[in-house]
Scaffold this motif. Structure first.
Motif, PDB file in Angstrom:
ATOM      1  N   LEU A  93      35.873  34.362  25.278  1.00  0.00           N
ATOM      2  CA  LEU A  93      37.156  34.203  25.671  1.00  0.00           C
ATOM      3  C   LEU A  93      37.558  33.849  26.920  1.00  0.00           C
ATOM      4  O   LEU A  93      36.789  33.918  27.888  1.00  0.00           O
ATOM      5  CB  LEU A  93      37.689  35.685  25.421  1.00  0.00           C
ATOM      6  CG  LEU A  93      37.879  36.413  24.135  1.00  0.00           C
ATOM      7  CD1 LEU A  93      38.322  37.917  24.180  1.00  0.00           C
ATOM      8  CD2 LEU A  93      38.860  35.861  23.189  1.00  0.00           C
ATOM      9  N   ASN A  94      38.763  32.976  27.093  1.00  0.00           N
ATOM     10  CA  ASN A  94      38.958  32.388  28.058  1.00  0.00           C
ATOM     11  C   ASN A  94      39.810  33.657  29.081  1.00  0.00           C
ATOM     12  O   ASN A  94      40.889  33.181  29.421  1.00  0.00           O
ATOM     13  CB  ASN A  94      39.917  31.061  27.993  1.00  0.00           C
ATOM     14  CG  ASN A  94      40.358  30.487  29.313  1.00  0.00           C
ATOM     15  OD1 ASN A  94      39.587  30.632  30.348  1.00  0.00           O
ATOM     16  ND2 ASN A  94      41.093  29.553  28.983  1.00  0.00           N
ATOM     17  N   VAL A  95      39.125  34.489  29.543  1.00  0.00           N
ATOM     18  CA  VAL A  95      39.678  35.580  29.996  1.00  0.00           C
ATOM     19  C   VAL A  95      38.662  36.408  31.062  1.00  0.00           C
ATOM     20  O   VAL A  95      37.770  36.817  30.609  1.00  0.00           O
ATOM     21  CB  VAL A  95      40.290  36.994  29.082  1.00  0.00           C
ATOM     22  CG1 VAL A  95      40.903  38.211  29.697  1.00  0.00           C
ATOM     23  CG2 VAL A  95      41.197  36.268  28.054  1.00  0.00           C
ATOM     24  N   CYS A  96      38.872  36.088  32.240  1.00  0.00           N
ATOM     25  CA  CYS A  96      37.943  36.606  33.353  1.00  0.00           C
ATOM     26  C   CYS A  96      37.902  38.323  33.051  1.00  0.00           C
ATOM     27  O   CYS A  96      38.790  38.868  32.766  1.00  0.00           O
ATOM     28  CB  CYS A  96      38.712  36.471  34.520  1.00  0.00           C
ATOM     29  SG  CYS A  96      37.442  37.166  36.162  1.00  0.00           S
ATOM     30  N   ARG A  97      36.677  38.679  33.371  1.00  0.00           N
ATOM     31  CA  ARG A  97      36.307  40.342  33.121  1.00  0.00           C
ATOM     32  C   ARG A  97      36.797  40.895  34.267  1.00  0.00           C
ATOM     33  O   ARG A  97      36.588  42.374  34.238  1.00  0.00           O
ATOM     34  CB  ARG A  97      35.022  40.439  32.775  1.00  0.00           C
ATOM     35  CG  ARG A  97      34.255  39.756  31.478  1.00  0.00           C
ATOM     36  CD  ARG A  97      34.975  40.346  30.541  1.00  0.00           C
ATOM     37  NE  ARG A  97      34.789  42.010  30.214  1.00  0.00           N
ATOM     38  CZ  ARG A  97      33.861  42.389  30.085  1.00  0.00           C
ATOM     39  NH1 ARG A  97      32.391  41.542  29.563  1.00  0.00           N
ATOM     40  NH2 ARG A  97      33.652  43.693  29.873  1.00  0.00           N
ATOM     41  N   HIS A  98      37.244  40.371  35.336  1.00  0.00           N
ATOM     42  CA  HIS A  98      37.741  41.318  36.412  1.00  0.00           C
ATOM     43  C   HIS A  98      39.362  41.698  36.294  1.00  0.00           C
ATOM     44  O   HIS A  98      39.583  42.738  35.843  1.00  0.00           O
ATOM     45  CB  HIS A  98      37.902  40.334  37.769  1.00  0.00           C
ATOM     46  CG  HIS A  98      38.099  41.015  38.894  1.00  0.00           C
ATOM     47  ND1 HIS A  98      38.758  40.339  39.921  1.00  0.00           N
ATOM     48  CD2 HIS A  98      38.346  42.139  39.216  1.00  0.00           C
ATOM     49  CE1 HIS A  98      39.250  41.049  40.794  1.00  0.00           C
ATOM     50  NE2 HIS A  98      38.684  42.538  40.621  1.00  0.00           N
ATOM     51  N   ARG A  99      40.199  40.601  36.427  1.00  0.00           N
ATOM     52  CA  ARG A  99      41.571  41.002  36.182  1.00  0.00           C
ATOM     53  C   ARG A  99      42.216  40.317  35.261  1.00  0.00           C
ATOM     54  O   ARG A  99      43.568  40.291  35.151  1.00  0.00           O
ATOM     55  CB  ARG A  99      42.405  40.795  37.517  1.00  0.00           C
ATOM     56  CG  ARG A  99      41.879  41.577  38.875  1.00  0.00           C
ATOM     57  CD  ARG A  99      42.782  42.941  38.737  1.00  0.00           C
ATOM     58  NE  ARG A  99      44.063  42.617  39.063  1.00  0.00           N
ATOM     59  CZ  ARG A  99      44.467  42.331  40.267  1.00  0.00           C
ATOM     60  NH1 ARG A  99      43.791  42.259  41.407  1.00  0.00           N
ATOM     61  NH2 ARG A  99      45.783  42.222  40.667  1.00  0.00           N
ATOM     62  N   GLY A 100      41.482  39.178  34.463  1.00  0.00           N
ATOM     63  CA  GLY A 100      42.162  38.852  33.298  1.00  0.00           C
ATOM     64  C   GLY A 100      42.622  37.237  33.298  1.00  0.00           C
ATOM     65  O   GLY A 100      43.113  36.817  32.505  1.00  0.00           O
ATOM     66  N   ALA A 101      42.244  36.719  34.570  1.00  0.00           N
ATOM     67  CA  ALA A 101      42.886  35.483  34.649  1.00  0.00           C
ATOM     68  C   ALA A 101      42.214  34.423  33.636  1.00  0.00           C
ATOM     69  O   ALA A 101      41.080  34.898  33.391  1.00  0.00           O
ATOM     70  CB  ALA A 101      42.824  34.931  36.053  1.00  0.00           C
ATOM     71  N   ARG A 102      42.906  33.251  33.393  1.00  0.00           N
ATOM     72  CA  ARG A 102      42.343  32.255  32.643  1.00  0.00           C
ATOM     73  C   ARG A 102      41.167  31.671  33.589  1.00  0.00           C
ATOM     74  O   ARG A 102      41.567  31.309  34.623  1.00  0.00           O
ATOM     75  CB  ARG A 102      43.239  31.045  32.160  1.00  0.00           C
ATOM     76  CG  ARG A 102      44.079  31.702  30.927  1.00  0.00           C
ATOM     77  CD  ARG A 102      43.419  31.603  29.509  1.00  0.00           C
ATOM     78  NE  ARG A 102      44.480  31.935  28.416  1.00  0.00           N
ATOM     79  CZ  ARG A 102      44.410  33.079  28.076  1.00  0.00           C
ATOM     80  NH1 ARG A 102      43.897  34.037  28.448  1.00  0.00           N
ATOM     81  NH2 ARG A 102      45.624  33.248  27.044  1.00  0.00           N
TER      82      ARG A 102
END
Length: 418
Positions: A93-102
């Motif tokens: 997934l193109n979703v950072c595991r911190h705050r969800g940014a691409r």
């Protein structure tokens, strides 16, 4: 002029459930307007159908080098497909595991690592978290616990399929059933000659329903209809198809399995989202391939030794289809981009060593299916505008030409049940 479609205001989960159950008893007819206008229905479709099905995303030739990647975007979600340094291919997934940014913005490219533009968390090309700046202040923090979330991936003869469900059924055991029918094209060594996205102002179901039937072919696709026997009732062309099947082994040099029919799609699929279909049908006599004049366009593909006057129809998953001729292949993928907007992605493949300008002319190669797709975009948009009328009443489906539509609609309603 931009066409705007209204959304039903009197809509809820209970209304959607009631409409689905009511429609189940009306098999053999098209869907009522509600199923194309309801926001509740559309959100459920994404969740239940698209994010739980195997979908074609690209070809292995698109990521030949370490760090090469491309994105697959659907709904509010985005997936990264990337080649790692050990030559393996990963999807996450193109979703950072911190705050969800691409962590990837461009549709394709090459990266040594994926760096979140927000706070700098850095991921390797296999999705593992390499660095999270100053997070060591948390006593129990470990990069091992926060990779980019993996999603299911399967590569079959160079075609890359993903499923956003990380626990999806294994597609490999299903695509293995296509080895004798799709394998001879050697798509893993093929070349993407061209690709195009055709966006149509219509709900995705209108697009799928159109693809699954050839009732419209004789009236809407005059060039296509001159070449392909699918435009006629089976009774009128079954001898032509039988002749193709009989002569194919001697002409192509392949076994009788090359013409085998496999029908495990929609209601007959062995596992959800793992649809498999193949049928080899005949072109009209004198036509050899899907060109404007029916004559060869490119070198023969893979192991195929000659033109047998036939074409192979394929389906892998609910939303990916192929039409394979002896000298080229055309892949279709349908992805919703909104409740009333759908992308028809078309990819043309030729043999891997074919040289553009020498072995094939790209404009001639793509002409038939470019024109046919443009014609489809027109009739689908007209269909959508009319069927969204408050006065539209669903009509009966043709028992032969629209048989696959009926199977699709039954699968759709069963899958959409609460």
């Amino acid at each position: 002029m931009t066409t705007v479609f209204a959304t039903d205001q009197d809509d809820s989960t209970s209304v959607a459930n009631d409409m689905i159950e009511q429609q189940k008893s009306k098999q053999g007819t098209s869907l009522p307007t509600y199923f194309y206008k309801s926001d509740v229905i559309y959100k459920r479709e994404l969740k239940k159908l698209f994010f739980n099905s195997w979908i074609y995303t690209g070809h292995i030739s698109q990521i030949p080098n370490t760090g090469d990647y491309f994105l697959c975007n659907m709904g509010n979600d985005s997936a990264i497909i990337c080649r790692h340094q050990d030559n393996s291919v990963h999807a996450f997934l193109n979703v950072c595991r911190h705050r969800g940014a691409r962590v990837a913005e461009e549709q394709c490219g090459n990266k040594k690592s994926f760096v979140c533009p927000y706070h700098g968390w850095t991921y390797d090309t296999d999705g593992t978290l390499k660095r999270a700046r100053d997070m060591d202040m948390l006593s129990d923090f470990s990069c091992e616990h926060y990779p980019l979330k993996p999603i299911s991936l399967h590569i079959f003869h160079g075609m890359i399929f993903i499923n956003f469900n990380a626990d999806a059924p294994d597609l490999a055991k299903h695509t293995a059933q296509l080895e004798s029918t799709l394998g001879p094209y050697r798509l893993e060594h093929a070349k993407v000659a061209d690709s195009e996205t055709y966006t149509v102002a219509a709900n995705w179901k209108f697009v799928i329903e159109n693809y699954l039937e050839c009732y419209h072919c004789a009236t809407s696709h005059r060039q296509y209809a001159k070449i392909h026997t699918l435009r006629e009732k089976w009774e009128n062309v079954k001898q032509r198809v039988a002749d193709v099947h009989k002569n194919s082994p001697a002409i192509t040099g392949l076994g009788t399995e090359f013409c085998e029919t496999i029908s495990k799609e929609y209601t007959d699929s062995e596992e959800f989202g793992c649809d498999i279909w193949h049928d080899r049908y005949g072109l009209y006599e004198g036509y050899l391939t899907g060109s404007q004049d029916g004559q060869p366009l490119a070198p023969l593909m893979g192991d195929i030794g000659g033109f047998d006057g036939g074409a192979g129809d394929f389906q892998i998953g609910p939303f990916t289809f192929m039409l394979n001729y002896c000298d080229h292949a055309v892949l279709y993928r349908f992805i919703p981009r909104g409740q009333h907007k759908t992308d028809m992605d078309v990819v043309w493949f030729v043999n891997g060593d074919a040289v553009e300008g020498k072995d094939y002319d790209k404009e001639k190669l793509t002409a038939l299916w470019h024109d046919t797709t443009m014609e489809d975009a027109y009739i689908i948009s007209r269909n959508a505008e009319g069927a969204l009328s408050d006065y539209y009443e669903p009509g009966p489906l043709h028992p032969e030409f629209e048989e696959l539509d009926m199977k699709f609609l039954q699968w759709y309603l069963n899958s959409m049940s609460a």
